[in-house]
Design a protein around this motif. Structure first.
Motif, PDB file in Angstrom:
ATOM      1  N   ARG A 146       8.671   6.482   6.894  1.00 18.62           N
ATOM      2  CA  ARG A 146       9.038   5.928   5.583  1.00 18.62           C
ATOM      3  C   ARG A 146      10.375   5.186   5.672  1.00 18.62           C
ATOM      4  O   ARG A 146      10.523   4.087   5.135  1.00 18.62           O
ATOM      5  CB  ARG A 146       9.105   7.038   4.533  1.00 18.62           C
ATOM      6  CG  ARG A 146       9.372   6.504   3.141  1.00 18.62           C
ATOM      7  CD  ARG A 146       9.218   7.567   2.094  1.00 18.62           C
ATOM      8  NE  ARG A 146      10.147   8.683   2.302  1.00 18.62           N
ATOM      9  CZ  ARG A 146      10.244   9.732   1.491  1.00 18.62           C
ATOM     10  NH1 ARG A 146       9.457   9.815   0.436  1.00 18.62           N
ATOM     11  NH2 ARG A 146      11.102  10.704   1.740  1.00 18.62           N
TER      12      ARG A 146
ATOM     13  N   VAL B 274      -1.763   3.051   5.073  1.00 18.66           N
ATOM     14  CA  VAL B 274      -0.732   2.084   5.485  1.00 18.66           C
ATOM     15  C   VAL B 274      -0.839   1.851   7.006  1.00 18.66           C
ATOM     16  O   VAL B 274      -0.755   2.800   7.782  1.00 18.66           O
ATOM     17  CB  VAL B 274       0.681   2.607   5.108  1.00 18.66           C
ATOM     18  CG1 VAL B 274       1.769   1.713   5.704  1.00 18.66           C
ATOM     19  CG2 VAL B 274       0.823   2.678   3.590  1.00 18.66           C
TER      20      VAL B 274
ATOM     21  N   CYS C 132      -1.166   9.310   6.605  1.00 19.07           N
ATOM     22  CA  CYS C 132      -0.962   8.535   5.372  1.00 19.07           C
ATOM     23  C   CYS C 132      -2.215   8.521   4.481  1.00 19.07           C
ATOM     24  O   CYS C 132      -3.275   8.080   4.916  1.00 19.07           O
ATOM     25  CB  CYS C 132      -0.569   7.106   5.726  1.00 19.07           C
ATOM     26  SG  CYS C 132      -0.409   6.065   4.267  1.00 19.07           S
ATOM     27  N   PRO C 133      -2.101   8.971   3.244  1.00 20.59           N
ATOM     28  CA  PRO C 133      -3.280   8.972   2.363  1.00 20.59           C
ATOM     29  C   PRO C 133      -3.589   7.588   1.793  1.00 20.59           C
ATOM     30  O   PRO C 133      -4.649   7.382   1.222  1.00 20.59           O
ATOM     31  CB  PRO C 133      -2.870   9.923   1.226  1.00 20.59           C
ATOM     32  CG  PRO C 133      -1.384   9.926   1.221  1.00 20.59           C
ATOM     33  CD  PRO C 133      -0.922   9.589   2.600  1.00 20.59           C
ATOM     34  N   SER C 134      -2.656   6.640   1.965  1.00 19.21           N
ATOM     35  CA  SER C 134      -2.856   5.309   1.373  1.00 19.21           C
ATOM     36  C   SER C 134      -3.337   4.270   2.381  1.00 19.21           C
ATOM     37  O   SER C 134      -3.453   3.094   2.038  1.00 19.21           O
ATOM     38  CB  SER C 134      -1.551   4.813   0.745  1.00 19.21           C
ATOM     39  OG  SER C 134      -1.069   5.760  -0.172  1.00 19.21           O
TER      40      SER C 134
ATOM     41  N   CYS D  46       5.406   8.266  -0.670  1.00 21.78           N
ATOM     42  CA  CYS D  46       5.179   9.712  -0.838  1.00 21.78           C
ATOM     43  C   CYS D  46       5.878  10.559   0.238  1.00 21.78           C
ATOM     44  O   CYS D  46       6.227  11.699   0.008  1.00 21.78           O
ATOM     45  CB  CYS D  46       3.680  10.007  -0.856  1.00 21.78           C
ATOM     46  SG  CYS D  46       2.868   9.640   0.709  1.00 21.78           S
TER      47      CYS D  46
ATOM     48  N   LYS E 257       0.822  -1.224   0.000  1.00 16.87           N
ATOM     49  CA  LYS E 257       0.000   0.000   0.000  1.00 16.87           C
ATOM     50  C   LYS E 257       0.852   1.270   0.000  1.00 16.87           C
ATOM     51  O   LYS E 257       0.381   2.344  -0.362  1.00 16.87           O
ATOM     52  CB  LYS E 257      -0.893   0.027   1.248  1.00 16.87           C
ATOM     53  CG  LYS E 257      -2.125  -0.841   1.124  1.00 16.87           C
ATOM     54  CD  LYS E 257      -3.033  -0.550   2.295  1.00 16.87           C
ATOM     55  CE  LYS E 257      -4.341  -1.312   2.166  1.00 16.87           C
ATOM     56  NZ  LYS E 257      -5.132  -1.183   3.378  1.00 16.87           N
ATOM     57  N   CYS E 258       2.078   1.169   0.484  1.00 18.74           N
ATOM     58  CA  CYS E 258       2.916   2.373   0.625  1.00 18.74           C
ATOM     59  C   CYS E 258       3.419   2.827  -0.743  1.00 18.74           C
ATOM     60  O   CYS E 258       3.977   2.039  -1.503  1.00 18.74           O
ATOM     61  CB  CYS E 258       4.087   2.082   1.554  1.00 18.74           C
ATOM     62  SG  CYS E 258       5.215   3.488   1.713  1.00 18.74           S
ATOM     63  N   VAL E 259       3.228   4.117  -1.034  1.00 16.28           N
ATOM     64  CA  VAL E 259       3.634   4.651  -2.344  1.00 16.28           C
ATOM     65  C   VAL E 259       4.846   5.595  -2.210  1.00 16.28           C
ATOM     66  O   VAL E 259       5.094   6.401  -3.102  1.00 16.28           O
ATOM     67  CB  VAL E 259       2.451   5.374  -3.043  1.00 16.28           C
ATOM     68  CG1 VAL E 259       1.341   4.407  -3.365  1.00 16.28           C
ATOM     69  CG2 VAL E 259       1.921   6.535  -2.190  1.00 16.28           C
TER      70      VAL E 259
ATOM     71  N   ILE F 272       9.878   1.936   7.407  1.00 11.22           N
ATOM     72  CA  ILE F 272       9.214   0.991   6.507  1.00 11.22           C
ATOM     73  C   ILE F 272      10.251   0.364   5.569  1.00 11.22           C
ATOM     74  O   ILE F 272      10.262  -0.853   5.356  1.00 11.22           O
ATOM     75  CB  ILE F 272       8.073   1.684   5.719  1.00 11.22           C
ATOM     76  CG1 ILE F 272       6.903   1.986   6.668  1.00 11.22           C
ATOM     77  CG2 ILE F 272       7.603   0.820   4.543  1.00 11.22           C
ATOM     78  CD1 ILE F 272       5.808   2.865   6.069  1.00 11.22           C
TER      79      ILE F 272
ATOM     80  N   PHE G  31       4.597  11.782   2.975  1.00 13.71           N
ATOM     81  CA  PHE G  31       3.742  12.722   3.733  1.00 13.71           C
ATOM     82  C   PHE G  31       3.858  12.443   5.238  1.00 13.71           C
ATOM     83  O   PHE G  31       3.834  13.352   6.054  1.00 13.71           O
ATOM     84  CB  PHE G  31       2.264  12.582   3.322  1.00 13.71           C
ATOM     85  CG  PHE G  31       1.942  13.115   1.952  1.00 13.71           C
ATOM     86  CD1 PHE G  31       2.816  13.943   1.271  1.00 13.71           C
ATOM     87  CD2 PHE G  31       0.737  12.796   1.338  1.00 13.71           C
ATOM     88  CE1 PHE G  31       2.526  14.435   0.014  1.00 13.71           C
ATOM     89  CE2 PHE G  31       0.430  13.279   0.079  1.00 13.71           C
ATOM     90  CZ  PHE G  31       1.327  14.103  -0.587  1.00 13.71           C
TER      91      PHE G  31
HETATM   92  S1  SF4 Z   1       2.392   8.564   3.877  1.00 16.34           S
HETATM   93 FE1  SF4 Z   1       1.793   6.407   3.659  1.00 16.34          FE
HETATM   94  S2  SF4 Z   1       2.167   5.929   1.509  1.00 16.34           S
HETATM   95 FE2  SF4 Z   1       3.296   7.814   1.945  1.00 16.34          FE
HETATM   96  S3  SF4 Z   1       5.379   7.097   2.542  1.00 16.34           S
HETATM   97 FE3  SF4 Z   1       4.181   7.314   4.413  1.00 16.34          FE
HETATM   98  S4  SF4 Z   1       3.351   5.264   4.770  1.00 16.34           S
HETATM   99 FE4  SF4 Z   1       4.015   5.316   2.637  1.00 16.34          FE
END
Ligand code: SF4
Ligand code: SF4
Length: 414
Positions: A49, A89, A85-87, A28, A24-26, A52, A30
């Motif tokens: 990030r 995660v 996180c907009p996705s 980004c 799911k992580c893109v 991750i 944010f």
């Molecule tokens: S905001 Fe979400 S999708 Fe973007 S880097 Fe962080 S965990 Fe990944």
């Protein structure tokens, strides 16, 4: 994010869950901007990030070092990144998996291992913790500051109302809270009694399991969860209770997660789902009873008292309850002030204040500064860990918000 998990984890429940989260992580970033440890340390690997990436590399078979463990240790598990996180995660679940593996690959030694062992064995035992807290209070004046900070002065709990209403709910007593601030659950019982609900604590229930779970003793956390479910189950099965009420948002987040934690446990999975469904933060319960509460409080005639509300991470990011407590405080004649950077952790984070004292104290100093900006001479919170941690850094009184509502009811009754 593309993944190629290594053989050791790929076809396990943990591997499948981690893979789903990672995909799911893109990238980004944010989340990085709202991460307290990234803000303090400025290192990508001390932000979500970066962590991750570290966990992904580990699950794909890369070497794990003490540095990897340190970056994961510094995470508060505050979940601010999840809110941003907009996705969607689910970072905290991935972190649990990463921490378990790093602990196996790079075992702790010496004082670090000993302190974590002591915390896992001591804090969740309410009886033992209570005896130690009593002893600590007797010698509080001569304790070194670091220890004195963990021994708050006792506030009288007051009377717990006799169960008299047909509507009943269970309160979790927990492990540290009964010794540190017995006034919180007693205040909740009085407020709920005033709105027509009797609150009862069940013998046999204890620590919610968060202490051990966050110290990487996942099975210990599950043992705590099963014990609580056993203590509550008869009342649930008989339909005697409407809800399981949490007065510490940290415990609430953990108990809400029992369904996930025990999903692979054939004997407990169904019961755990039921318990998670019944679990509510006390703010949700009181917010559903605003009319009887307003009737009990009457018309407030004085000048509203300014209060700075520190919304615990477990309340706003874990349980995703935002703005509810502030409304209840307003209804009871308080004036919540605006708090800058309200999404950031105060540095308490369970045992983090003991294990990462330097970062924890910097976060507390920042939080206390932000709380003071509105000029309030009273701080409210919703979690015993945050209350004790903040209290140790300020002369301003820090209370659970339910104690403030209770105080108004006591004023009305006089
Ligand atoms: S905001 Fe979400 S999708 Fe973007 S880097 Fe962080 S965990 Fe990944
Ligand atoms: S849980 Fe908190 S400290 Fe950990 S990475 Fe997310 S925002 Fe940063």
């Amino acid at each position: 994010m593309q993944t190629q998990l290594a053989d050791f984890i790929r076809d396990t429940p943990e591997g499948r869950e981690a893979d789903e989260i990672l995909r799911k992580c893109v990238h980004c970033g944010f989340c990085t901007a709202t991460c307290p440890t990234y803000q303090l340390l400025g290192d990508e690997l001390d932000g979500p990030r970066g962590r991750i990436y570290l966990i992904k590399a580990m699950l794909e078979g890369a070497e794990v070092t003490a540095r990897t463990r340190q970056h994961l240790d510094r995470c508060l598990t505050c979940r601010s990144c999840e809110s941003t996180c907009p996705s969607g995660v689910h970072y905290s679940r991935l972190l649990d998996i990463g921490r378990r593996i790093v602990e196996e690959r790079v075992p702790r030694q010496g004082a670090d291992a000993a302190v974590r062992w002591a915390l896992r064995e001591f804090v969740p035992r309410a009886g033992l913790f209570g005896v130690a807290m009593g002893a600590g209070r007797r010698v509080r004046g001569v304790l070194p500051k670091a220890l004195r900070d963990k021994v708050p002065l006792a506030r009288p709990a007051g009377t717990w109302p006799m169960p008299r209403h047909a509507r009943r709910m269970i309160a979790l007593a927990g492990c540290a809270q009964p010794a540190m601030a017995p006034s919180i659950n007693a205040a909740a019982a009085r407020v709920l009694d005033a709105v027509g609900i009797s609150l009862v604590e069940m013998a046999g229930a204890g620590c919610c399991g968060a202490v051990r779970h966050h110290l990487n003793d996942h099975e210990g956390g599950r043992i705590d969860a099963r014990r609580n479910i056993d203590a509550w189950w008869l009342a649930i099965e008989r339909g005697e209770i409407e809800a399981i009420v949490m007065t510490a948002s940290g415990c609430g987040t953990q108990v809400k997660d029992y369904a996930h934690l025990l999903a692979q446990d054939f004997a407990y999975a169904q019961k755990a789902r039921r318990v998670s469904d019944l679990t509510r933060d006390v703010s949700e319960i009181v917010a559903a009873e605003v009319e009887p509460l307003a009737a009990a409080l009457g018309v407030f005639k004085g000048e509203p008292e300014a209060v700075a509300f520190q919304s615990p991470c477990t309340l706003q990011h874990g349980l995703r309850i935002r703005g509810v407590v502030e409304k209840l405080l307003r209804a009871a004649g308080y004036a919540p002030t605006a708090v800058r950077d309200g999404h950031l952790c105060c540095g308490s984070a369970g045992t983090y204040s003991i294990l990462q004292p330097e970062l924890s104290q910097r976060l507390r100093a920042n939080k206390l500064e932000a709380l003071a900006e509105g000029g309030a001479r009273l701080i409210a919170s919703a979690n015993i860990g945050c209350i004790t941690h903040l209290e140790a850094g300020t002369e301003t009184p820090v209370r659970h918000w339910i104690e403030l509502i209770d105080a108004r009811l006591q004023q009305v009754a006089r």
